[in-house]
Each structure stands twice: as structure tokens, then as C-alpha cells.
Motif scaffolding. Structure first.
Motif, short mmCIF file in Angstrom:
data_model
loop_
_atom_site.label_atom_id
_atom_site.label_comp_id
_atom_site.label_asym_id
_atom_site.label_seq_id
_atom_site.Cartn_x
_atom_site.Cartn_y
_atom_site.Cartn_z
N PRO A 1 0.62 -1.30 0.14
CA PRO A 1 -0.05 0.09 0.08
C PRO A 1 0.81 1.19 0.04
CG PRO A 1 0.03 -0.97 2.21
CD PRO A 1 0.61 -2.03 1.08
N ILE A 2 1.97 1.01 0.78
CA ILE A 2 2.96 2.25 0.59
C ILE A 2 4.27 1.69 0.80
CG2 ILE A 2 3.95 4.42 1.63
CD1 ILE A 2 1.34 5.10 2.99
N ASP A 3 4.99 1.66 -0.62
CA ASP A 3 6.50 1.16 -0.76
C ASP A 3 7.24 2.51 -0.59
OD1 ASP A 3 8.35 -0.98 -1.54
OD2 ASP A 3 8.89 1.12 -2.78
N GLY A 4 7.91 2.76 0.58
CA GLY A 4 8.73 3.98 0.67
C GLY A 4 7.93 4.64 1.64
N THR A 5 7.60 3.98 2.94
CA THR A 5 6.99 4.66 4.22
C THR A 5 7.96 5.54 4.77
OG1 THR A 5 5.50 2.57 4.26
CG2 THR A 5 5.71 4.18 6.31
N ARG A 6 9.22 5.33 4.78
CA ARG A 6 10.18 6.41 5.27
C ARG A 6 10.05 7.67 4.38
NH1 ARG A 6 12.26 1.31 5.40
NH2 ARG A 6 13.32 0.64 7.34
N GLY A 7 9.97 7.50 3.26
CA GLY A 7 9.62 8.76 2.25
C GLY A 7 8.50 9.33 2.59
N TYR A 8 7.65 8.58 2.73
CA TYR A 8 6.04 9.21 2.93
C TYR A 8 6.05 9.81 4.35
CZ TYR A 8 0.96 9.07 3.74
OH TYR A 8 -0.46 9.37 3.82
N LEU A 9 6.88 9.53 5.46
CA LEU A 9 6.72 10.06 6.82
C LEU A 9 7.61 11.41 6.49
CD1 LEU A 9 7.65 7.20 9.04
CD2 LEU A 9 5.73 8.30 8.93
N SER A 10 8.73 11.42 5.71
CA SER A 10 9.32 12.74 5.27
C SER A 10 8.87 13.65 4.46
CB SER A 10 10.77 12.17 5.00
OG SER A 10 11.24 11.14 5.80
N GLY A 11 7.66 13.13 3.79
CA GLY A 11 7.14 14.25 2.85
C GLY A 11 7.50 14.28 1.56
N THR A 12 8.44 13.24 1.25
CA THR A 12 8.94 13.06 -0.33
C THR A 12 8.03 12.72 -1.03
OG1 THR A 12 10.25 11.11 0.02
CG2 THR A 12 11.33 12.85 0.64
N PRO A 13 7.94 12.95 -2.59
CA PRO A 13 6.93 12.30 -3.41
C PRO A 13 7.46 11.17 -4.18
CG PRO A 13 7.89 14.35 -4.41
CD PRO A 13 8.66 14.11 -2.94
N THR A 14 8.22 10.32 -3.53
CA THR A 14 8.89 9.24 -4.42
C THR A 14 8.27 8.18 -3.71
OG1 THR A 14 10.94 9.19 -2.86
CG2 THR A 14 10.96 10.39 -5.16
N TRP A 15 7.40 7.92 -2.70
CA TRP A 15 6.75 6.73 -2.67
C TRP A 15 5.90 6.13 -3.38
CZ3 TRP A 15 1.36 7.38 -1.58
CH2 TRP A 15 1.13 8.54 -1.39
N GLY A 16 5.41 5.01 -3.25
CA GLY A 16 4.20 4.61 -4.37
C GLY A 16 3.56 3.52 -3.79
N VAL A 17 2.54 3.15 -4.55
CA VAL A 17 1.69 2.25 -4.20
C VAL A 17 1.90 1.26 -5.38
CG1 VAL A 17 -0.83 1.26 -4.39
CG2 VAL A 17 -0.37 3.61 -3.56
N LEU A 18 2.04 -0.04 -4.81
CA LEU A 18 2.35 -1.20 -5.78
C LEU A 18 1.16 -2.38 -5.85
CD1 LEU A 18 6.23 -1.81 -4.83
CD2 LEU A 18 5.15 -0.40 -6.60
N ILE A 19 0.82 -2.56 -6.83
CA ILE A 19 -0.33 -3.57 -7.10
C ILE A 19 0.34 -4.58 -8.30
CG2 ILE A 19 -2.70 -4.01 -8.04
CD1 ILE A 19 -2.88 -0.79 -6.88
N ALA A 20 0.10 -5.80 -7.99
CA ALA A 20 0.59 -7.01 -9.05
C ALA A 20 -0.47 -8.00 -9.06
CB ALA A 20 1.81 -7.06 -8.97
N LEU A 21 -0.80 -8.36 -10.26
CA LEU A 21 -1.67 -9.73 -10.16
C LEU A 21 -0.30 -10.80 -10.54
CD1 LEU A 21 -4.27 -11.26 -10.27
CD2 LEU A 21 -4.12 -11.16 -12.83
N SER A 22 -0.16 -11.94 -9.75
CA SER A 22 0.66 -12.74 -9.77
C SER A 22 0.13 -14.12 -10.05
CB SER A 22 1.80 -12.93 -8.62
OG SER A 22 2.36 -11.64 -8.56
#
Length: 273
Positions: free
Chosen positions: A95-116
Motif C-alpha cells: 500500500p505504501i512502498d517507501g513509508t520512510r519517504g512518506y513520513l518525510s514528505g517526499t513524493p517518491t513513495w508509491g503504491v504497488l499492485i500486481a497480479l501474480s
């Protein structure tokens, strides 16, 4: 034998993935950059692996959609674990890849979704993936003949770089301290041979590789939910993702993502010493 999806099935799966991304956008942006910052719990007793209310809200929102639209599919999520399905397919959610970045306010985190494909103990090979950056409004989609990015600059085809010399390559990783001491030493050897090394962009680095902006992403100690969507997007864009020995990377661990076979072979030779 691999499942042959009809065009209608492909359209439904892509539509479902887009719906998941929209729900996660809403949930994550609702908590992003509040005045005074957002609090987080630490998953580790030693070190720092944060989780926020936004991580949990985004995954819960995606699971609710899947319960309605694809109840037969399994789910492998970072925050709420594994839900077994009956279809032979699993949605792999970060749901948030890069929670450390999310906490810091940077815009480089993301949501990852895959069908495997469904694996024995972990998800199998990814068939389709989405890397979504809610704050910027960029969405990278790969799979079923699709390789595209949609964002503030409109829609464009994703195409990884062709050819290239290792000495001219741009290399990304999330942390300067890559994995174990041995893995870090291997990464340091590679970093000395490329033109530019950058850190800290989490899943956004994989999106940049698929978009033809960089050449390599090298990491270690990853989980399936960290790599399933990036693998699908990068492969759809013409790149490749393996472990450091050239084998499948979808179960996590050591990951080498490259824009093309030439740069991949050169980087792998260095990592293997």
C-alpha cells in the motif's frame, strides 16, 4: 500451462488494478503531509521499519474492492498478510512502498499492485503490475500488452533504454547500505563502475527505469510485495529483472533490474565478483 486470458478478462483485470490504485490514492493522500507530520509505529525491535495509518487504510480499501470484484483471487499484502483464493491467481499489494519517504514528505513513495500466479508458499511470477505515485499523479502500468505511464504530462508509452555502456549507466538503490556487508561490498564495486549513483527513491526508481530515464536498480533483502509490480512494469517496457545470479526475482531477496540485456549482463558480472 500458463493461463490464456481473453481480451475481456485482460480488460477486467486492468480495470480492477486501476480501481485499486484509485482507492489507494485517496487513502494515502488523506494522510500525506499533515501539519506537524504523521506518526508511525515501528515493526522492528531493532532498527526502524515504520507503518502508518495510511498504509493500513490503503490496503484495507484495496482488499474491500477485491472482495467485491475478484473474491476468487488470493491476496498477499504487506500489512494484512495472506488471503487464500481459488482462482490460481494472487494480488500482491504494497500500500505504501517507501513509508520512510512518506513520513518525510517526499513524493517518491508509491503504491504497488500486481497480479501474480499463485505460488507454493509465496506469489509466483507477476502477470501485470501498477506503480502509482499519488501525489505526483503518475501511474505506470505494465502487462497484457500494455506498457504506459499516465500523469501530468499526459499518457506515453513506457520503453526502457536500449544498449548502453556500464561506464555511462545511471544506477539507483533505496539505501547506500545495501543488504549484508557482503552485498554492500558487491554494490560498492558496481557503483564505482557507473557514471552516476543515486539513492532513496524506493519504487519510483523502477518506474524511472521502465520510462527510459535510468539504467539499473540494485537492491537486496526485498519481499515479494516490493518487486512483483516493478517486475511486471519493467518487463512490459522491454527491460528485465532477475536476482543477482540471473534467476527469477519475484520472491524477493537480491534484485537486479536493468534496462536491457547488455547492461544487465555487465552489472551482474560485477555483482558476482
Amino acid at each position: 500451462m500458463p493461463h490464456a486470458f481473453s481480451l475481456a478478462e485482460q480488460a477486467d483485470l486492468l480495470s480492477t488494478a486501476e480501481a485499486l490504485a484509485e482507492a489507494a490514492r485517496e487513502a494515502t493522500l488523506a494522510h500525506f503531509r499533515p501539519q506537524g507530520g504523521i506518526g508511525a509505529e515501528n515493526k522492528l525491535t531493532s532498527g526502524f521499519d515504520p507503518v502508518t495509518v495510511a498504509d493500513r487504510a490503503a490496503e484495507a480499501a484495496m482488499r474491500e474492492i477485491l472482495a467485491t470484484r475478484r473474491p476468487q483471487d488470493g491476496i498477499w499484502g504487506e500489512e494484512y498478510g495472506v488471503t487464500k483464493g481459488t482462482s490460481g491467481f494472487t494480488w500482491v499489494l504494497d500500500p505504501i512502498d517507501g513509508t520512510r519517504g512518506y513520513l518525510s514528505g517526499t513524493p517518491t513513495w508509491g503504491v504497488l499492485i500486481a497480479l501474480s500466479e499463485e505460488g507454493e508458499s509465496k506469489p509466483g511470477a507477476p502477470l501485470m503490475g501498477v506503480i502509482d505515485q499519488p501525489y505526483i499523479g503518475e501511474r505506470f502500468v505494465g502487462g497484457f500488452g500494455t506498457a504506459r505511464v499516465t500523469g501530468p504530462m499526459g499518457q506515453a508509452e513506457l520503453r526502457a533504454r536500449a544498449g548502453g555502456d556500464l561506464a555511462q549507466a545511471v544506477l539507483f538503490s533505496t539505501f547506500p547500505e545495501v543488504g549484508t556487508a557482503e552485498e554492500g561490498a558487491a554494490f560498492a564495486r558496481l557503483a564505482k563502475q557507473v557514471k552516476l549513483t543515486r539513492y532513496g527513491t524506493d519504487c519510483y526508481a523502477y518506474a524511472l527505469l521502465a520510462a527510459g530515464q535510468i539504467d539499473l536498480v540494485v537492491e537486496a533483502g526485498l519481499q515479494p510485495y516490493d518487486v512483483a509490480a516493478p517486475i511486471a512494469v519493467i518487463e512490459a517496457a522491454g527491460g528485465l529483472v532477475t536476482d543477482w545470479a540471473g534467476g527469477p526475482a519475484y520472491e524477493g531477496g537480491r534484485v537486479l533490474a536493468a534496462a536491457n540485456a547488455e547492461i544487465h549482463a555487465a552489472a551482474m558480472a560485477v555483482l558476482q565478483g
